[in-house]
Design an enzyme around this catalytic site. Structure first.
Site, PDB file in Angstrom:
ATOM      1  N   LYS A 274       0.779  -1.200  -0.131  1.00 59.91           N
ATOM      2  CA  LYS A 274       0.053   0.071  -0.007  1.00 59.91           C
ATOM      3  C   LYS A 274       1.038   1.214  -0.129  1.00 59.91           C
ATOM      4  O   LYS A 274       2.165   1.399   0.387  1.00 59.91           O
ATOM      5  CB  LYS A 274      -0.891  -0.126   1.322  1.00 59.91           C
ATOM      6  CG  LYS A 274      -2.089  -1.068   1.030  1.00 59.91           C
ATOM      7  CD  LYS A 274      -3.340  -0.904   1.878  1.00 59.91           C
ATOM      8  CE  LYS A 274      -4.314  -2.029   1.201  1.00 59.91           C
ATOM      9  NZ  LYS A 274      -5.502  -2.263   2.061  1.00 59.91           N
TER      10      LYS A 274
ATOM     11  N   ARG B 140      -3.719 -10.326   4.747  1.00 56.90           N
ATOM     12  CA  ARG B 140      -4.103 -10.392   3.214  1.00 56.90           C
ATOM     13  C   ARG B 140      -2.859  -9.700   2.450  1.00 56.90           C
ATOM     14  O   ARG B 140      -2.301  -8.663   2.653  1.00 56.90           O
ATOM     15  CB  ARG B 140      -5.356  -9.702   3.128  1.00 56.90           C
ATOM     16  CG  ARG B 140      -5.713  -9.422   1.595  1.00 56.90           C
ATOM     17  CD  ARG B 140      -6.996  -8.693   1.413  1.00 56.90           C
ATOM     18  NE  ARG B 140      -7.730  -8.570   0.139  1.00 56.90           N
ATOM     19  CZ  ARG B 140      -6.965  -7.593  -0.810  1.00 56.90           C
ATOM     20  NH1 ARG B 140      -6.024  -6.868  -0.524  1.00 56.90           N
ATOM     21  NH2 ARG B 140      -7.549  -7.517  -1.926  1.00 56.90           N
TER      22      ARG B 140
HETATM   23  N1  PMM Z   1      -7.567  -3.671   0.623  1.00 61.87           N
HETATM   24  C1  PMM Z   1      -7.777  -3.626  -0.660  1.00 61.87           C
HETATM   25  C2  PMM Z   1      -8.793  -4.879  -1.192  1.00 61.87           C
HETATM   26  N2  PMM Z   1      -9.635  -5.443  -0.400  1.00 61.87           N
HETATM   27  N3  PMM Z   1      -9.899  -6.255   1.936  1.00 61.87           N
HETATM   28  C3  PMM Z   1      -9.870  -6.058   3.088  1.00 61.87           C
HETATM   29  N4  PMM Z   1     -10.478  -6.943   3.749  1.00 61.87           N
HETATM   30  N5  PMM Z   1      -8.918  -5.237   3.665  1.00 61.87           N
HETATM   31  C4  PMM Z   1      -8.055  -4.445   2.976  1.00 61.87           C
HETATM   32  O1  PMM Z   1      -7.449  -3.426   3.493  1.00 61.87           O
HETATM   33  C5  PMM Z   1      -8.178  -4.403   1.349  1.00 61.87           C
HETATM   34  C6  PMM Z   1      -9.294  -5.472   0.796  1.00 61.87           C
HETATM   35  C7  PMM Z   1      -7.094  -2.758  -1.796  1.00 61.87           C
HETATM   36  O2  PMM Z   1      -6.886  -3.346  -2.867  1.00 61.87           O
HETATM   37  P1  PMM Z   1      -5.692  -4.544  -3.285  1.00 61.87           P
HETATM   38  O3  PMM Z   1      -6.673  -5.719  -3.480  1.00 61.87           O
HETATM   39  O4  PMM Z   1      -4.922  -4.159  -4.579  1.00 61.87           O
HETATM   40  O5  PMM Z   1      -4.825  -4.673  -2.008  1.00 61.87           O
END
Ligand code: PMM
Length: 293
Positions: free
Chosen positions: A224, A264
């Site tokens: 990020k 994640r």
């Molecule tokens: N961040 C992204 C996408 N999905 N889901 C959860 N639970 N928490 C997060 O911080 C989160 C997410 C940001 O986009 P990416 O898929 O490109 O990392």
């Protein structure tokens, strides 16, 4: 002293360490892997690679949530993810669906997804919470204030940790009121969502407070922007997403040792190693044993 979080979510694996969730964005525009896995075959191959590298779950998303992103139509979102969910489920992979929409969540769960990951935590679609209650799947409630195109205009907090806890607590209450099983709720502070770089660090530095909500905690820092800002060069240029891997591994280890239930990540292998290191670190005896001083 903070209380330790519940370690398990009904219906999901219990390996005795933080789970590792691999990210699979079937989108043209996600900030770090947009466009790479839009083709179902490429997406399936990548999903299998994530599992081979140690992912416990693969999080399939069909709509980008990067700051400023425009929304995808529900039909397009469903068409992007469904072949990928179906293919991975056929391989025996545990699939999570990253969506803010009840219809997409339902289609994915009917295709075999075992977890609904809703970055809006029930706030974007009024049908989501009753749908999750009916589906009886585990559900990630993320702290959320606004859609991507305007979320960075909503970064005013008193104390960010106190406010995130309180707002997330209200989102959890809404989920419970809609009938979502408390043993299937996971909370997530939403790193990078309606937060400045400093606010993300404040939340992470005090992440143990999230355990007070009484639900397992998911943390997603992978690649990020706030990591890019921390590692900016002398001219102030952000470190690009593909060079934030080591920083991601460091935050993953710290989150795991702080009691995260799940991490994640885009880079599964280093994160899987990091959670094992964190688990071993935390398992060291707290007191010097008699005779070993
Ligand atoms: N961040 C992204 C996408 N999905 N889901 C959860 N639970 N928490 C997060 O911080 C989160 C997410 C940001 O986009 P990416 O898929 O490109 O990392």
């Amino acid at each position: 002293m903070f209380s330790r979080p519940p370690r398990y979510v009904d219906g999901l694996p219990r390996p005795g360490r933080a789970l590792v969730m691999g990210v699979l964005n079937v989108t043209p525009d996600s900030f770090s892997d947009g466009g790479r896995y839009l083709e179902p075959r490429a997406a399936l191959e990548h999903g299998r690679r994530l599992v081979a590298e140690g992912a416990d779950l693969v999080d399939v998303g069909g709509e980008s949530t990067r700051p400023g992103a425009a929304r995808t139509s529900p039909q397009e979102e469903t068409e992007r993810i469904l072949p990928v969910v179906t293919g991975l489920v056929a391989d025996g992979v545990l699939v999570s669906v990253d969506t803010m929409r009840a219809t997409v969540a339902r289609a994915a769960v009917h295709a075999g997804a075992v977890l609904v990951n809703d970055v809006s935590g029930g706030r974007a679609d009024p049908d989501m919470l009753p749908e999750v209650a009916r589906l009886a799947t585990p559900y990630v409630v993320m702290h959320w204030r606004a859609h991507s195109h305007e979320m960075q205009q909503h970064t005013a907090y008193g104390d960010v940790v106190t406010d995130v806890l309180s707002e997330l607590g209200h989102q959890v209450e809404a989920a419970l009121a809609a009938g979502v099983d408390p043993h299937r709720i996971v909370v997530d502070p939403g790193i990078g969502f309606s937060k400045t770089a400093d606010q993300n660090w404040d939340v992470l530095g005090r992440m143990e407070r999230l355990h007070d909500l009484g639900h397992p905690v998911l943390i997603a820092t992978s690649r990020k922007r706030f990591l890019g800002a921390l590692l900016a060069d002398e001219s102030g240029a952000l470190r690009p997403p593909d060079q934030r891997e080591d920083a991601t591994t460091a935050t993953s280890a710290l989150a795991a040792v702080s009691g995260a239930w799940c991490i994640r990540t885009h880079s599964v292998r280093p994160t899987a190693d990091a959670v094992r290191v964190a688990m071993r670190w935390a398992a060291a005896p707290r007191q010097v044993e008699a005779g070993r001083a």
